[in-house]
Design a protein around this motif. Structure first.
Motif, PDB file in Angstrom:
ATOM      1  N   ILE A  62       0.835  -1.205   0.000  1.00  0.00           N
ATOM      2  CA  ILE A  62       0.000   0.000   0.000  1.00  0.00           C
ATOM      3  C   ILE A  62       0.872   1.258   0.000  1.00  0.00           C
ATOM      4  O   ILE A  62       0.675   2.175  -0.803  1.00  0.00           O
ATOM      5  N   VAL A  63       1.864   1.275   0.881  1.00  0.00           N
ATOM      6  CA  VAL A  63       2.768   2.433   0.926  1.00  0.00           C
ATOM      7  C   VAL A  63       3.541   2.536  -0.393  1.00  0.00           C
ATOM      8  O   VAL A  63       3.738   3.628  -0.931  1.00  0.00           O
ATOM      9  N   ALA A  64       3.948   1.393  -0.954  1.00  0.00           N
ATOM     10  CA  ALA A  64       4.764   1.418  -2.168  1.00  0.00           C
ATOM     11  C   ALA A  64       3.969   1.969  -3.357  1.00  0.00           C
ATOM     12  O   ALA A  64       4.466   2.816  -4.096  1.00  0.00           O
ATOM     13  N   ILE A  65       2.741   1.513  -3.549  1.00  0.00           N
ATOM     14  CA  ILE A  65       1.943   2.026  -4.666  1.00  0.00           C
ATOM     15  C   ILE A  65       1.695   3.517  -4.476  1.00  0.00           C
ATOM     16  O   ILE A  65       1.799   4.314  -5.408  1.00  0.00           O
ATOM     17  N   GLY A  66       1.395   3.906  -3.231  1.00  0.00           N
ATOM     18  CA  GLY A  66       1.225   5.329  -2.956  1.00  0.00           C
ATOM     19  C   GLY A  66       2.502   6.097  -3.256  1.00  0.00           C
ATOM     20  O   GLY A  66       2.466   7.200  -3.805  1.00  0.00           O
ATOM     21  N   ALA A  67       3.642   5.492  -2.923  1.00  0.00           N
ATOM     22  CA  ALA A  67       4.920   6.186  -3.106  1.00  0.00           C
ATOM     23  C   ALA A  67       5.260   6.368  -4.590  1.00  0.00           C
ATOM     24  O   ALA A  67       5.958   7.321  -4.945  1.00  0.00           O
ATOM     25  N   ILE A  68       4.774   5.464  -5.450  1.00  0.00           N
ATOM     26  CA  ILE A  68       5.015   5.656  -6.882  1.00  0.00           C
ATOM     27  C   ILE A  68       4.378   6.973  -7.324  1.00  0.00           C
ATOM     28  O   ILE A  68       5.006   7.822  -7.966  1.00  0.00           O
ATOM     29  N   GLY A  69       3.109   7.163  -6.954  1.00  0.00           N
ATOM     30  CA  GLY A  69       2.418   8.411  -7.296  1.00  0.00           C
ATOM     31  C   GLY A  69       3.060   9.604  -6.622  1.00  0.00           C
ATOM     32  O   GLY A  69       3.276  10.650  -7.240  1.00  0.00           O
ATOM     33  N   MET A  70       3.397   9.418  -5.341  1.00  0.00           N
ATOM     34  CA  MET A  70       3.953  10.534  -4.581  1.00  0.00           C
ATOM     35  C   MET A  70       5.317  10.947  -5.129  1.00  0.00           C
ATOM     36  O   MET A  70       5.661  12.130  -5.115  1.00  0.00           O
ATOM     37  N   VAL A 183       1.838  -7.812  -4.776  1.00  0.00           N
ATOM     38  CA  VAL A 183       3.270  -7.492  -4.817  1.00  0.00           C
ATOM     39  C   VAL A 183       3.738  -7.449  -6.274  1.00  0.00           C
ATOM     40  O   VAL A 183       4.468  -6.540  -6.677  1.00  0.00           O
ATOM     41  N   TRP A 184       3.286  -8.421  -7.068  1.00  0.00           N
ATOM     42  CA  TRP A 184       3.669  -8.431  -8.486  1.00  0.00           C
ATOM     43  C   TRP A 184       3.127  -7.196  -9.198  1.00  0.00           C
ATOM     44  O   TRP A 184       3.828  -6.572  -9.999  1.00  0.00           O
ATOM     45  N   ILE A 185       1.879  -6.846  -8.893  1.00  0.00           N
ATOM     46  CA  ILE A 185       1.290  -5.649  -9.511  1.00  0.00           C
ATOM     47  C   ILE A 185       2.151  -4.431  -9.189  1.00  0.00           C
ATOM     48  O   ILE A 185       2.457  -3.607 -10.055  1.00  0.00           O
ATOM     49  N   THR A 186       2.577  -4.329  -7.929  1.00  0.00           N
ATOM     50  CA  THR A 186       3.392  -3.192  -7.511  1.00  0.00           C
ATOM     51  C   THR A 186       4.709  -3.154  -8.280  1.00  0.00           C
ATOM     52  O   THR A 186       5.144  -2.089  -8.738  1.00  0.00           O
ATOM     53  N   ILE A 187       5.343  -4.315  -8.432  1.00  0.00           N
ATOM     54  CA  ILE A 187       6.625  -4.358  -9.131  1.00  0.00           C
ATOM     55  C   ILE A 187       6.444  -3.895 -10.584  1.00  0.00           C
ATOM     56  O   ILE A 187       7.199  -3.053 -11.087  1.00  0.00           O
ATOM     57  N   VAL A 188       5.402  -4.410 -11.247  1.00  0.00           N
ATOM     58  CA  VAL A 188       5.151  -4.020 -12.633  1.00  0.00           C
ATOM     59  C   VAL A 188       4.921  -2.512 -12.734  1.00  0.00           C
ATOM     60  O   VAL A 188       5.503  -1.825 -13.583  1.00  0.00           O
ATOM     61  N   ALA A 194       9.098   3.961 -13.542  1.00  0.00           N
ATOM     62  CA  ALA A 194      10.503   4.347 -13.646  1.00  0.00           C
ATOM     63  C   ALA A 194      10.853   4.609 -15.107  1.00  0.00           C
ATOM     64  O   ALA A 194      11.546   5.588 -15.434  1.00  0.00           O
ATOM     65  N   ILE A 195      10.358   3.739 -16.016  1.00  0.00           N
ATOM     66  CA  ILE A 195      10.651   3.931 -17.441  1.00  0.00           C
ATOM     67  C   ILE A 195      10.017   5.220 -17.942  1.00  0.00           C
ATOM     68  O   ILE A 195      10.651   6.026 -18.629  1.00  0.00           O
ATOM     69  N   VAL A 196       8.752   5.443 -17.558  1.00  0.00           N
ATOM     70  CA  VAL A 196       8.061   6.660 -18.008  1.00  0.00           C
ATOM     71  C   VAL A 196       8.808   7.902 -17.535  1.00  0.00           C
ATOM     72  O   VAL A 196       9.038   8.848 -18.291  1.00  0.00           O
TER      73      VAL A 196
END
Lengths: 333, 336
Positions: A62-70, A183-188, A194-196
């Motif tokens: 949850i924190v990781a997906i949020g952190a991608i946006g943040m 977890v896999w969804i988060t990694i993808v 990162a690429i974008v």
């Protein structure tokens, strides 16, 4: 500092090494945390067991997906304090959708879209109403939390069993997944983001916006529209984080995740993101999120009381920001 | 380079602090298998949970004296009353491989999956205080809330000599424990005191003392001139009703029975503004929770459900030694 100057630094070979070392900082931190706790543990085998790693990864999602946006928002020089409330709101919406007889997939999409909508409203408040991001999203923190309680009728929303509940289980089904599907969804998502950020025009513009907004505008970037996009896309991710939260609780809870915006911002900052904008990386933020999850897990398993945990995490945030200040002051000089 | 140095120093400092914080224990486990029982409350600051902690420690001390090394690990959710945080605590103990978990679930559904997972990982769970919608736990050790409501009905019925007008201010929608108290109260009233008229039973006090006071004021506005007996099913609703009665000068003029204890209530009972409170026994709940878990781990069959006791406290029995230990459990003795 103009964006070009920073890019030149990265091209120069000594700066290349420097940038890699910068990136290594958080990794080193993570390794240290794991090693230290392994030494403190009576049974390090348990701490490093596949089951425990599974649990820590699921807890990080949850924190990781949020952190991608943040990370995107912080790189662009903004901040979003409404994440926790958005997570609660989208979780409630998804649970309500399932209760209304929607398929789990449509409920999932609805939750994500509501998150995106909240993000776009944040973006509009920042650009059209000219409210600084801190205040605009502080307002949204209250509005989204209140709306969540309102639509949930001030109760938790329980729902029938559905496949969304399986997103973050400790024992995934089928077992060959090894870790929870979330977890896999988060990694993808992290790899894609990162690429974008690194290889697309959009990503370059996000960095340019955060490095120097006036210069970015002078270069012909429609900064207002870009900001709305950034907050909107981040909002979609926060919406997904909300669905993940609902999956863990197996219910929509309008009071959940209060204060988790601070965890998410801390993950980005520990991972090297600068609150001044223009600096940050998805990889770093993911490691930041992992550091905090391992700290929590480790403190518990060593048997420390909660207050020690809070003090350590608090201290690490301050240290990380101190590093950030120290580094940016050197760049100016 | 200097950045790494920074990180390194920072983490080393933490490491040193960490090492110096760890107690050099783990010694003294000669031969006998040591049982570690994780006790997970809903929060850690409230008096109620401190009593449970003390009770759990008492069980550990007693059982260790009998020859089973038992250690209690006490750990609440990092953010109090946050379901997600409590789930993380349960998961942490599961993978840590404690012998058993004693859990007061914050929610009867949200905590079901972690408890199922714990069972699959070989860690049994005893549920205390509040129910859980699951069949993965060993035993449910809690207050018989229905019985608590019935005790309150008996007290009010006797005070009113079996006739009069009574109102019930409910606590909050969707709260299982207080709902059982309310239903126990109503069913006992109807069965045992058919001449007592229940003039209002559908109003809710809400979550806090403040909302409870407002709801009480509205109710008293409507029924204040005819009501003779009142029951409120928890701490905040009792406190709110007491304040409202005091404000309009009716305290002491109607019979009033509440639930849970606090110093305010004890003072109010001494001045006859409150005619009784039904109290739970959290100390016993912590004690029996750990004891049930150890019994289960030692291979004994345990009851699926255990009542930890409810007691009616009135102005008359307030000063008896049993009631005094119930109201003031020996926290200092068991919490270092």
């Amino acid at each position: 500092m103009v964006a070009e100057v920073k890019e030149n630094r990265i091209v120069a070979s000594s700066a290349w090494i420097q940038s890699w070392l910068n990136r290594l900082g958080p990794v080193l931190g993570l390794v240290l945390v794991i090693v230290i706790f392994s030494f403190l543990m009576e049974t390090p085998g348990r701490f490093l067991s596949p089951n425990n790693l599974r649990v820590v990864l699921a807890q990080t999602v949850i924190v990781a997906i949020g952190a991608i946006g943040m990370t995107m928002i912080i790189i662009s020089g903004g901040i979003d304090l409404s994440v926790g409330s958005t997570i609660a709101l989208t979780g409630v919406i998804t649970a309500l959708g399932i209760n209304h007889g929607w398929s789990p997939t449509s409920a999932l999409i609805a939750g994500i879209l509501v998150g995106g909508f909240v993000g776009v409203v944040n973006g509009l408040a920042i650009t059209r109403l000219k409210v600084v991001p801190f205040i605009a999203t502080l307002g949204m923190l209250g509005v989204a939390r209140g709306t969540a309680k309102w639509v949930a009728n001030q109760q938790t929303v329980n729902m029938p069993d559905n496949w969304l509940n399986e997103l973050l289980v400790m024992f995934p089904n089928p077992p060959w997944l090894l870790v929870a599907p979330g977890v896999w969804i988060t990694i993808v998502l992290a790899v894609a983001a990162a690429i974008v950020l690194r290889n697309t025009v959009f990503g370059r513009r996000v960095f340019a916006l955060g490095s120097n907004e006036a210069a970015a505008r002078a270069c012909g970037i429609a900064t207002d529209r870009l900001k709305i996009w950034i907050y909107g896309i981040a909002g979609l991710l926060f919406g997904l984080a909300g669905v993940m939260q609902m999956s863990r609780l197996r219910q929509g809870d309008p009071t959940v995740a209060a204060g988790s915006e601070l965890d998410i911002i801390a993950a980005v900052v520990i991972g090297g993101g600068s609150l001044n904008g223009g600096v940050g990386s998805i990889l770093g933020s993911m490691i930041g999120a992992l550091i905090m999850a391992f700290l929590r897990n480790g403190c518990q398993q060593v048997g420390w009381p909660n207050y020690i945990q809070e003090i350590i995490i608090g201290a690490i945030i301050v240290i990380a920001v101190a590093v950030d200040r120290w580094r940016s002051s050197r760049v100016v000089a | 380079m200097r950045r790494i140095a920074f990180w390194f120093t920072a983490l080393s400092v933490i490491a040193i602090v960490a090492v110096s914080c760890t107690k050099p224990d783990g010694a003294g486990t000669n031969g006998k298998k040591k049982l570690t029982i994780a006790v997970i409350p809903k929060g850690t600051t409230h008096e109620f949970w401190k009593s449970i902690h003390a009770g759990a420690n008492k069980a550990a001390t007693e059982l260790s004296a009998q020859g089973n090394q038992v250690e209690v690990i006490w750990k609440g959710p990092l953010r109090e009353d946050d379901r997600e945080q409590q789930i993380q605590v349960v998961e942490g103990f599961t993978t840590q491989g404690v012998s058993g978990i004693v859990l007061a679930p914050l929610d009867d559904r949200a905590l079901a999956r972690p408890v199922d997972d714990a069972k699959r990982a070989g860690v049994p769970t005893v549920i205390i205080d509040s129910g859980l919608v699951s069949d993965s736990f060993v035993s449910f050790v809690a207050t018989d809330n229905r019985k608590g409501g019935m005790l309150a009905a008996d007290r009010l019925g006797q005070l009113l000599n079996g006739k009069g007008k009574v109102l019930l201010l409910r606590y909050a929608e969707g709260s299982a424990s207080t709902n059982e108290r309310e239903e126990g109260f109503l069913s006992q009233m109807k069965a045992k005191f058919p001449d007592i008229e229940l003039i209002s039973t559908d109003q809710y006090a809400g979550a806090t003392r403040d909302t409870a006071k407002r709801a009480s004021e509205n109710l008293l506005n409507r029924f204040g001139d005819q009501v003779q007996g009142i029951f409120t099913p928890n701490e905040s609703s009792t406190a709110g009703m007491l304040l409202a009665l005091q404000d309009i000068g009716k305290a002491g003029k109607v019979f009033f029975v509440g639930f849970d204890s606090s110093q305010t209530f004890i003072d109010a009972m001494k001045s006859n503004q409150l005619n009784g409170i039904v109290v739970q026994n959290p100390f016993n709940m912590g004690y029996l929770g750990v004891k049930t878990m150890v019994d289960h781990l030692m291979g004994q069959t345990v009851q699926k459900q255990t009542d930890t006791g409810v007691t009616l406290v009135t102005g008359d029995n307030l000063n008896s030694p049993e009631i005094q230990t119930l109201l003031h459990p020996p926290l200092d003795q068991y919490l270092k």
